[in-house]
Design a protein around this motif. Structure first.
Motif, PDB file in Angstrom:
ATOM      1  N   LEU A 127      48.143  19.679  12.777  1.00  0.00           N
ATOM      2  CA  LEU A 127      47.429  20.119  11.585  1.00  0.00           C
ATOM      3  C   LEU A 127      46.559  21.324  11.890  1.00  0.00           C
ATOM      4  CD1 LEU A 127      44.382  17.798  10.736  1.00  0.00           C
ATOM      5  CD2 LEU A 127      45.476  17.857  12.992  1.00  0.00           C
ATOM      6  N   ARG A 128      46.197  22.015  10.824  1.00  0.00           N
ATOM      7  CA  ARG A 128      45.333  23.171  10.941  1.00  0.00           C
ATOM      8  C   ARG A 128      44.453  23.256   9.716  1.00  0.00           C
ATOM      9  NH1 ARG A 128      46.827  29.312  10.133  1.00  0.00           N
ATOM     10  NH2 ARG A 128      44.849  30.232  10.702  1.00  0.00           N
ATOM     11  N   ALA A 136      44.890  21.118  15.748  1.00  0.00           N
ATOM     12  CA  ALA A 136      45.126  20.172  16.826  1.00  0.00           C
ATOM     13  C   ALA A 136      46.517  19.585  16.672  1.00  0.00           C
ATOM     14  CB  ALA A 136      44.076  19.059  16.813  1.00  0.00           C
ATOM     15  N   SER A 137      47.073  19.101  17.784  1.00  0.00           N
ATOM     16  CA  SER A 137      48.382  18.465  17.729  1.00  0.00           C
ATOM     17  C   SER A 137      48.433  17.283  18.677  1.00  0.00           C
ATOM     18  CB  SER A 137      49.498  19.461  18.068  1.00  0.00           C
ATOM     19  OG  SER A 137      49.392  19.907  19.400  1.00  0.00           O
ATOM     20  N   GLY A 230      56.425  22.569  15.238  1.00  0.00           N
ATOM     21  CA  GLY A 230      57.379  23.432  14.548  1.00  0.00           C
ATOM     22  C   GLY A 230      57.214  23.361  13.045  1.00  0.00           C
ATOM     23  N   GLN A 231      56.970  22.163  12.521  1.00  0.00           N
ATOM     24  CA  GLN A 231      56.760  22.022  11.089  1.00  0.00           C
ATOM     25  C   GLN A 231      55.455  22.657  10.640  1.00  0.00           C
ATOM     26  OE1 GLN A 231      59.087  20.650   8.680  1.00  0.00           O
ATOM     27  NE2 GLN A 231      60.167  21.307  10.520  1.00  0.00           N
ATOM     28  N   LEU A 232      54.449  22.635  11.499  1.00  0.00           N
ATOM     29  CA  LEU A 232      53.197  23.304  11.155  1.00  0.00           C
ATOM     30  C   LEU A 232      53.405  24.816  11.103  1.00  0.00           C
ATOM     31  CD1 LEU A 232      50.231  22.922  10.491  1.00  0.00           C
ATOM     32  CD2 LEU A 232      49.724  22.952  12.941  1.00  0.00           C
ATOM     33  N   GLU A 233      54.220  25.327  12.000  1.00  0.00           N
ATOM     34  CA  GLU A 233      54.553  26.757  11.964  1.00  0.00           C
ATOM     35  C   GLU A 233      55.280  27.107  10.673  1.00  0.00           C
ATOM     36  OE1 GLU A 233      55.083  27.182  16.821  1.00  0.00           O
ATOM     37  OE2 GLU A 233      56.800  26.750  15.537  1.00  0.00           O
ATOM     38  N   LEU A 234      56.173  26.228  10.227  1.00  0.00           N
ATOM     39  CA  LEU A 234      56.863  26.453   8.956  1.00  0.00           C
ATOM     40  C   LEU A 234      55.876  26.467   7.802  1.00  0.00           C
ATOM     41  CD1 LEU A 234      59.438  26.698   7.249  1.00  0.00           C
ATOM     42  CD2 LEU A 234      59.580  24.188   7.271  1.00  0.00           C
ATOM     43  N   LEU A 235      54.949  25.522   7.796  1.00  0.00           N
ATOM     44  CA  LEU A 235      53.940  25.487   6.740  1.00  0.00           C
ATOM     45  C   LEU A 235      53.093  26.755   6.742  1.00  0.00           C
ATOM     46  CD1 LEU A 235      52.739  21.764   7.041  1.00  0.00           C
ATOM     47  CD2 LEU A 235      54.101  22.755   5.178  1.00  0.00           C
ATOM     48  N   GLU A 236      52.780  27.265   7.918  1.00  0.00           N
ATOM     49  CA  GLU A 236      51.998  28.503   7.991  1.00  0.00           C
ATOM     50  C   GLU A 236      52.763  29.661   7.370  1.00  0.00           C
ATOM     51  OE1 GLU A 236      50.193  29.424  11.727  1.00  0.00           O
ATOM     52  OE2 GLU A 236      48.560  28.098  11.115  1.00  0.00           O
ATOM     53  N   VAL A 312      49.313  20.011   7.192  1.00  0.00           N
ATOM     54  CA  VAL A 312      49.500  18.807   8.002  1.00  0.00           C
ATOM     55  C   VAL A 312      50.981  18.449   8.097  1.00  0.00           C
ATOM     56  CG1 VAL A 312      48.792  16.408   8.356  1.00  0.00           C
ATOM     57  CG2 VAL A 312      47.299  17.966   7.062  1.00  0.00           C
ATOM     58  N   ALA A 313      51.414  18.108   9.307  1.00  0.00           N
ATOM     59  CA  ALA A 313      52.764  17.594   9.533  1.00  0.00           C
ATOM     60  C   ALA A 313      52.648  16.292  10.303  1.00  0.00           C
ATOM     61  CB  ALA A 313      53.596  18.602  10.317  1.00  0.00           C
ATOM     62  N   ALA A 314      53.221  15.223   9.762  1.00  0.00           N
ATOM     63  CA  ALA A 314      53.210  13.921  10.421  1.00  0.00           C
ATOM     64  C   ALA A 314      54.640  13.404  10.500  1.00  0.00           C
ATOM     65  CB  ALA A 314      52.331  12.928   9.658  1.00  0.00           C
TER      66      ALA A 314
END
Length: 345
Positions: A127-128, A136-137, A230-236, A312-314
């Protein structure tokens, strides 16, 4: 429709691999990129869910219905998933813009320990906080995407359309709408083919700055492998928090709007950590494993909590039921957001 299908057991079970946990936090717009190894998905998937999806089509997750036509939902996966407990974590380290720094006060290891223990399967969260850039991850192992891949598929389509100097066709727009808002699998398969399947997805991800993600084999878009980072990078890239995103403002707004209007029955997951649900943009994925009867449950999105915006990616696997998996990702999202918020105070 369910059916027994052959499986390649040479693939290591996700939950049986040796995970290691990292955590990082930094008041910067740079996102830490983890070096996760990506497992390859094997086998042939049976027909899954999807509004109007007929038997013989391969989809991402599975919510089963009547015999001939399967309603909106997700796919039955062919490969097994393990449910082992997390391995002990090494000493935490952090990285900011490629420079090693001392770990900050965000302790996701401690915050998520009760959630991971109760889950009994694999769990990873990233998440960011958008305003400060703090993030943090927890966990770096790869998971099946299930239907969260649909966000990546549409992002890839938008990149390709921009490169070609064209707008999406009316058909593509219609498919994109039901793919994101209703999690329609038939539309996801059609757009997966349009982007060039795994090759097209991975080429677009190089542009989007998405790492740790490997497209599923053949038509099996739901068996795309990814990490929480990787999913957080996609969200960004989708939400425009990085200048590196190749998506135009128009493209980002279009995708965001679809994620803000998912069907009410799919409004679970990371949205549970939001204090303002009306501002949530979301995509979930759920995937029962045919070999074990266990579930992969994933959730990604943007939430508003106590005046702050979080991406957030969970991701989780090895859940005994769909409901148990939803409880896991919701508890993980709440704990992670609370930990990051407390560290910022």
């Amino acid at each position: 429709m369910n059916e027994d299908i052959p499986e390649d057991t040479s693939r290591n079970e996700v939950g049986a691999s040796t995970p290691y946990r990292t955590l990082w936090a930094a008041a910067t717009t740079a996102l830490v990129v983890s070096g996760a190894l990506v497992a390859t998905a094997y086998g042939v998937a049976p027909a899954g869910g999807g509004s109007g999806a007929t038997a013989g089509a391969a989809f991402g997750n599975a919510e089963l219905a009547s015999a001939a036509t399967v309603p909106v939902g997700e796919q039955v996966s062919p490969s097994p998933s393990g449910a082992s407990s997390p391995a002990p974590a090494p000493s935490p380290s952090s990285t900011v813009s490629g420079m090693a720094v001392a770990p900050e006060a965000v302790d996701l290891e401690a915050a998520l320990a009760p959630v991971a223990a109760a889950a009994g399967g694999g769990l990873s969260v990233a998440l960011r906080e958008v305003e400060s850039g703090a993030g943090a991850s927890y966990g770096e192992e790869a998971f099946d995407t299930a239907s969260i891949a649909k966000v990546n598929i549409l992002a890839a389509l938008l990149v390709q359309a921009q490169d070609a100097g064209r707008e999406l066709t009316d058909l593509e727009k219609s498919q994109a709408t039901v793919m994101i808002e209703k999690s329609d699998n038939a539309s996801a398969l059609a757009l997966w083919k349009t982007i060039g399947r795994a090759g097209g997805l991975e080429a677009a991800n190089q542009r989007l700055g998405v790492t740790g993600t490997e497209g599923g084999p053949g038509d099996l878009w739901g068996l795309t492998q990814t990490t929480a980072d990787g999913q957080l990078e996609l969200l960004e890239a989708v939400f425009g928090t990085t200048e590196a995103s190749p998506l135009t403002e128009e493209s980002r707004t279009y995708l965001q709007d679809l994620m803000e209007h998912v069907s009410a029955d799919q409004a679970w997951g990371v949205s549970s950590a939001a204090s303002d649900p009306a501002e949530t943009a979301l995509k979930n994925g759920w995937l029962p494993r045919t070999a074990t009867g266990l579930w992969d449950i994933n959730s990604i999105g943007r939430i508003e909590s106590n005046g702050h915006t979080y991406l957030v990616a969970a991701l989780s696997d090895g859940n005994k039921t769909k409901e148990a998996g939803i409880e896991t990702v919701e508890a993980a999202a709440k704990a992670a957001v609370a930990a990051l918020s407390e560290a910022a105070d």
